[in-house]
Design a protein around this motif. Sequence first.
Motif, PDB file in Angstrom:
ATOM      1  N   LEU A 280       0.552   5.584 -15.089  1.00  0.00           N
ATOM      2  CA  LEU A 280      -0.122   5.512 -13.795  1.00  0.00           C
ATOM      3  C   LEU A 280      -0.564   6.871 -13.273  1.00  0.00           C
ATOM      4  O   LEU A 280      -0.946   7.000 -12.104  1.00  0.00           O
ATOM      5  N   ALA A 281      -0.520   7.876 -14.158  1.00  0.00           N
ATOM      6  CA  ALA A 281      -0.827   9.241 -13.716  1.00  0.00           C
ATOM      7  C   ALA A 281      -2.211   9.339 -13.084  1.00  0.00           C
ATOM      8  O   ALA A 281      -2.417  10.095 -12.122  1.00  0.00           O
ATOM      9  N   ARG A 282      -3.198   8.586 -13.584  1.00  0.00           N
ATOM     10  CA  ARG A 282      -4.568   8.639 -13.052  1.00  0.00           C
ATOM     11  C   ARG A 282      -4.886   7.434 -12.170  1.00  0.00           C
ATOM     12  O   ARG A 282      -6.046   7.124 -11.909  1.00  0.00           O
ATOM     13  N   SER A 283      -3.846   6.765 -11.722  1.00  0.00           N
ATOM     14  CA  SER A 283      -4.022   5.618 -10.837  1.00  0.00           C
ATOM     15  C   SER A 283      -3.675   6.021  -9.400  1.00  0.00           C
ATOM     16  O   SER A 283      -2.955   6.998  -9.173  1.00  0.00           O
ATOM     17  N   LYS A 284      -4.181   5.266  -8.442  1.00  0.00           N
ATOM     18  CA  LYS A 284      -3.819   5.540  -7.044  1.00  0.00           C
ATOM     19  C   LYS A 284      -2.383   5.106  -6.741  1.00  0.00           C
ATOM     20  O   LYS A 284      -1.866   5.381  -5.668  1.00  0.00           O
ATOM     21  N   PHE A 285      -1.761   4.435  -7.713  1.00  0.00           N
ATOM     22  CA  PHE A 285      -0.382   3.991  -7.526  1.00  0.00           C
ATOM     23  C   PHE A 285       0.591   4.925  -8.256  1.00  0.00           C
ATOM     24  O   PHE A 285       1.563   4.475  -8.875  1.00  0.00           O
ATOM     25  N   GLU A 289       7.018   7.527  -4.442  1.00  0.00           N
ATOM     26  CA  GLU A 289       7.608   6.376  -3.748  1.00  0.00           C
ATOM     27  C   GLU A 289       7.317   5.071  -4.490  1.00  0.00           C
ATOM     28  O   GLU A 289       8.194   4.207  -4.630  1.00  0.00           O
ATOM     29  N   ILE A 290       6.084   4.940  -4.985  1.00  0.00           N
ATOM     30  CA  ILE A 290       5.726   3.707  -5.699  1.00  0.00           C
ATOM     31  C   ILE A 290       6.440   3.637  -7.049  1.00  0.00           C
ATOM     32  O   ILE A 290       6.961   2.577  -7.434  1.00  0.00           O
ATOM     33  N   ILE A 291       6.472   4.761  -7.769  1.00  0.00           N
ATOM     34  CA  ILE A 291       7.180   4.776  -9.056  1.00  0.00           C
ATOM     35  C   ILE A 291       8.652   4.449  -8.837  1.00  0.00           C
ATOM     36  O   ILE A 291       9.259   3.699  -9.630  1.00  0.00           O
ATOM     37  N   ASP A 292       9.237   4.963  -7.762  1.00  0.00           N
ATOM     38  CA  ASP A 292      10.640   4.673  -7.461  1.00  0.00           C
ATOM     39  C   ASP A 292      10.837   3.188  -7.181  1.00  0.00           C
ATOM     40  O   ASP A 292      11.812   2.579  -7.641  1.00  0.00           O
ATOM     41  N   ALA A 293       9.908   2.579  -6.437  1.00  0.00           N
ATOM     42  CA  ALA A 293      10.013   1.144  -6.151  1.00  0.00           C
ATOM     43  C   ALA A 293       9.898   0.322  -7.428  1.00  0.00           C
ATOM     44  O   ALA A 293      10.625  -0.665  -7.634  1.00  0.00           O
ATOM     45  N   MET A 294       8.964   0.724  -8.301  1.00  0.00           N
ATOM     46  CA  MET A 294       8.817   0.028  -9.580  1.00  0.00           C
ATOM     47  C   MET A 294      10.082   0.159 -10.428  1.00  0.00           C
ATOM     48  O   MET A 294      10.538  -0.811 -11.056  1.00  0.00           O
ATOM     49  N   THR A 295      10.627   1.376 -10.450  1.00  0.00           N
ATOM     50  CA  THR A 295      11.834   1.617 -11.249  1.00  0.00           C
ATOM     51  C   THR A 295      12.988   0.755 -10.766  1.00  0.00           C
ATOM     52  O   THR A 295      13.739   0.176 -11.567  1.00  0.00           O
ATOM     53  N   LYS A 296      13.152   0.664  -9.458  1.00  0.00           N
ATOM     54  CA  LYS A 296      14.245  -0.144  -8.907  1.00  0.00           C
ATOM     55  C   LYS A 296      14.088  -1.610  -9.273  1.00  0.00           C
ATOM     56  O   LYS A 296      15.056  -2.290  -9.613  1.00  0.00           O
ATOM     57  N   PHE A 297      12.839  -2.120  -9.199  1.00  0.00           N
ATOM     58  CA  PHE A 297      12.615  -3.517  -9.568  1.00  0.00           C
ATOM     59  C   PHE A 297      12.857  -3.722 -11.057  1.00  0.00           C
ATOM     60  O   PHE A 297      13.484  -4.716 -11.467  1.00  0.00           O
ATOM     61  N   ARG A 316       7.199  -6.203  -9.672  1.00  0.00           N
ATOM     62  CA  ARG A 316       6.677  -6.374  -8.317  1.00  0.00           C
ATOM     63  C   ARG A 316       6.999  -5.133  -7.490  1.00  0.00           C
ATOM     64  O   ARG A 316       8.141  -4.682  -7.459  1.00  0.00           O
ATOM     65  N   PHE A 317       5.993  -4.588  -6.810  1.00  0.00           N
ATOM     66  CA  PHE A 317       6.234  -3.348  -6.076  1.00  0.00           C
ATOM     67  C   PHE A 317       5.474  -3.253  -4.758  1.00  0.00           C
ATOM     68  O   PHE A 317       5.833  -2.477  -3.879  1.00  0.00           O
ATOM     69  N   GLY A 318       4.371  -4.007  -4.585  1.00  0.00           N
ATOM     70  CA  GLY A 318       3.524  -3.763  -3.421  1.00  0.00           C
ATOM     71  C   GLY A 318       3.053  -5.013  -2.712  1.00  0.00           C
ATOM     72  O   GLY A 318       3.684  -6.077  -2.780  1.00  0.00           O
TER      73      GLY A 318
END
Length: 606
Positions: A280-285, A289-297, A316-318
Amino acid sequence: MPGPEAQRQPYRGFKRGLVIAFDIGTTFSGVSYAILEPNQVPKIHGVTQYPGQANGGDSKIPSIVCYDSSGRVFAVGAETDPDINPDLLYEDGIERAEWFKLHIKLPHLNQEQSFKIEQMPKLPPNKTAVDVYGDLLAYLYLATKTYICQRQGSDIWESVVNNADYILTHPNGWEGKQQSELRRAARLAGLVNNEADALRKVHFVTEGEASLHFCLSKIPTALDQHDGVMVVDAGGGTIDISTYTRISENNFKEIAATECLYQGSVFVTRRATFFLQGFLARSKFNSAEIIDAMTKFFNKTTKTSFKSASKTYFIRFGRGSDNDDKHGIKAGNLKLSGHEIAGFFEPAVKGVIETIENQSKNSSKPIRAVFLVGGFSTSDYLFSKLEEHFRSRNIKIMRPDAYLNKAVPEGAVSYHLDHCVTSRVSKYSYGIEISPTYNANNAEHRAREGKTFYVSNGERWVSGGFSTILAKAIEVSETKEFRSPFRNVFNQQGFTSFKTKTLTIKCYRGDENKAPDWLDKAPEKFENLCEVSADMTQVKNSISIQYSGSTPFYVLNFEVILLFGLTELKAQIAWKENVSVHFLENRPEHSFTILDGLRKQGVEKR
């Protein structure tokens, strides 16, 4: 065939006692205990209520400690979840300590393992892993006290607390240095008052051996038909693999040296995190914070539900409006192929398979059963891959259902009460540095001409030798001693100032069973393990002066003894004094080289 629980003998002490086993894992921790009543068979109980838990009955809490800005403990375990403890959201400067167990390092880890551990979350400022260990131990101890007092009465607690033993579990790969750090954590936690109490009341058992005791108590009939049994304790940080065979009804021995892999479930999660960061390095996500939410899920849901590389999974993250077709994001869900997720698991699966194969090859008896326990063993994918691989080998993979998460603490209490394993296999070669008498006909001696020196009796010695006292892959019973004789030669001045005999026990960590006879042949594989010292003040009176021509000298004859059959290495120096034999044991909390003065005097193998 009944297990140790059915065969357990009544407690033979004269007053009530208490055994508490603390299992502090990389991701989760738990406690089991037994109250010892004279002439009664002890029963093992698990602590199933901790502060902050939304629902009771859970035997595990997260291995997390939160500190405030001044470094004081703010929350522990279940209380570290903001959904349960909203105060965390309003307190500035909160620092979380998690996965801290991986910061208690082993110097002999290979480069790949060391690198993986370096990638773990950092410790809070001014906190060591031992500090956090101590704070979590204090929390678990208080929770256990509260649990016992609420269910069995405060009078019971007061009657046993001063006659308590504490069992601390640790990975198979940990040794004396790490055990001494755990004893220090026990002192910081207030379990014991001083070092003497810690040595007397704090005991250790490997997670692999604790798991064996647990399996024996839950599914003993599964062992009747098997020559050898392997226990794979797959936890959050490490995967501990141990191999045993039954030698009598309730008596087992190791038949291969234990293994410890740094391939637990947290490394699966960590690989997923690194993948997401790159993908997701070139994504707006791509925000933290978003990577952390994804990791937790992923950690809580995707990883635990993953079963097949042929299926598609979602993180699921957003919100419903979060979309990115290029990166497979739709309505706040990121699509991952099963093959991508299988890649996160692959190093762990491969490592376990290779280690099982290696232990099977090195075992003295064929392996027919593998018990898979620990939190990571709940992974259906890990279980299915092992089952698939070993089905053709006629090795059965088994999970003691519904007990996987409490295997280690309950098994640790059983270890203390039942003591089923009475023989173990040495993992390395152990010995001391020596200076053999120089022999001009010996090519190895001639090659080290520059390392020779003369001692006061006129002999020429060569420094840098290694004398193996206990070799690798040797079966060691709990009572068997391994001893070798040595001697020191002193001049008049050295003998006058000589008060303490200090030696360093070294271990050789090479792959081969026989250690080299010289330290310079593999210097990177020799490691100082512990120091053993003896007060020799009184011994000097029994040593007679001798002469080499007109030069006076003194000879000290002594033996170094190693006992390795228990879960801790013990080292002793022994000498004869007026026909009595004296011992002084090791101090495993330190690793030193031999004192310079002693090196100059030399230690010669007799």
